[in-house]
Design a protein around this motif. Structure first.
Motif, PDB file in Angstrom:
ATOM      1  N   GLU A  40      27.163  41.393  48.091  1.00 17.83           N
ATOM      2  CA  GLU A  40      28.128  42.485  48.196  1.00 17.83           C
ATOM      3  C   GLU A  40      29.569  42.050  47.963  1.00 17.83           C
ATOM      4  O   GLU A  40      30.420  42.879  47.654  1.00 17.83           O
ATOM      5  CB  GLU A  40      28.016  43.138  49.574  1.00 17.83           C
ATOM      6  N   LYS A  41      29.873  40.766  48.110  1.00 21.32           N
ATOM      7  CA  LYS A  41      31.246  40.297  48.030  1.00 21.32           C
ATOM      8  C   LYS A  41      31.965  40.706  46.746  1.00 21.32           C
ATOM      9  O   LYS A  41      33.095  41.198  46.816  1.00 21.32           O
ATOM     10  CB  LYS A  41      31.323  38.791  48.216  1.00 21.32           C
ATOM     11  N   PRO A  42      31.375  40.562  45.561  1.00 26.61           N
ATOM     12  CA  PRO A  42      32.102  40.990  44.347  1.00 26.61           C
ATOM     13  C   PRO A  42      32.460  42.482  44.365  1.00 26.61           C
ATOM     14  O   PRO A  42      33.524  42.870  43.905  1.00 26.61           O
ATOM     15  CB  PRO A  42      31.133  40.677  43.213  1.00 26.61           C
ATOM     16  N   TYR A  43      31.575  43.303  44.917  1.00 27.00           N
ATOM     17  CA  TYR A  43      31.849  44.733  44.989  1.00 27.00           C
ATOM     18  C   TYR A  43      32.953  45.028  46.003  1.00 27.00           C
ATOM     19  O   TYR A  43      33.813  45.870  45.765  1.00 27.00           O
ATOM     20  CB  TYR A  43      30.576  45.505  45.341  1.00 27.00           C
ATOM     21  N   GLN A  44      32.931  44.334  47.114  1.00 28.93           N
ATOM     22  CA  GLN A  44      33.979  44.501  48.120  1.00 28.93           C
ATOM     23  C   GLN A  44      35.322  44.044  47.566  1.00 28.93           C
ATOM     24  O   GLN A  44      36.347  44.702  47.783  1.00 28.93           O
ATOM     25  CB  GLN A  44      33.621  43.738  49.391  1.00 28.93           C
ATOM     26  N   ASP A  45      35.332  42.924  46.843  1.00 32.87           N
ATOM     27  CA  ASP A  45      36.567  42.430  46.224  1.00 32.87           C
ATOM     28  C   ASP A  45      37.095  43.440  45.205  1.00 32.87           C
ATOM     29  O   ASP A  45      38.306  43.699  45.145  1.00 32.87           O
ATOM     30  CB  ASP A  45      36.343  41.078  45.556  1.00 32.87           C
ATOM     31  N   ALA A  46      36.209  44.002  44.410  1.00 30.63           N
ATOM     32  CA  ALA A  46      36.620  44.990  43.406  1.00 30.63           C
ATOM     33  C   ALA A  46      37.197  46.230  44.082  1.00 30.63           C
ATOM     34  O   ALA A  46      38.194  46.795  43.614  1.00 30.63           O
ATOM     35  CB  ALA A  46      35.442  45.362  42.510  1.00 30.63           C
ATOM     36  N   CYS A  47      36.608  46.638  45.186  1.00 30.62           N
ATOM     37  CA  CYS A  47      37.126  47.798  45.923  1.00 30.62           C
ATOM     38  C   CYS A  47      38.520  47.507  46.472  1.00 30.62           C
ATOM     39  O   CYS A  47      39.406  48.365  46.410  1.00 30.62           O
ATOM     40  CB  CYS A  47      36.190  48.185  47.060  1.00 30.62           C
ATOM     41  N   LYS A  48      38.724  46.310  46.992  1.00 30.07           N
ATOM     42  CA  LYS A  48      40.039  45.927  47.516  1.00 30.07           C
ATOM     43  C   LYS A  48      41.074  45.897  46.396  1.00 30.07           C
ATOM     44  O   LYS A  48      42.204  46.357  46.568  1.00 30.07           O
ATOM     45  CB  LYS A  48      39.972  44.564  48.200  1.00 30.07           C
TER      46      LYS A  48
END
Length: 80
Positions: free
Chosen positions: A10-18
């Protein structure tokens, strides 16, 4: 400490959201600035068939917001 698989996935998606949230916040600040009006006017003069919606969906607008983010970071603004 190992990262669990779900968090890793999930980290890449969370980073993209941020990153998107930071861009959206900067765009709001930029849209409320005098610079927005000046650059939109220049864009419409350059592309007379376009209007504000065309400006907002253009690559020029994205570049202007990115430049705004950089200038705020350079001068210790809200988007460091």
């Amino acid at each position: 400490m190992p990262i669990d698989y779900d968090a890793w996935l999930e980290k890449p998606y969370q980073d993209a959201c941020k990153e998107q949230e930071a861009f959206d916040n900067a765009a709001t600040d930029y849209n409320n600035s005098d610079l927005y009006d000046e650059e939109m006017k220049d864009f419409i003069e350059q592309f007379p068939d376009e209007d504000e919606d065309g400006w907002l969906s253009s690559d020029n607008y994205v570049s202007a917001v990115e430049a705004y983010i950089e200038s705020q970071a350079d001068y210790g603004g809200p988007h460091e």
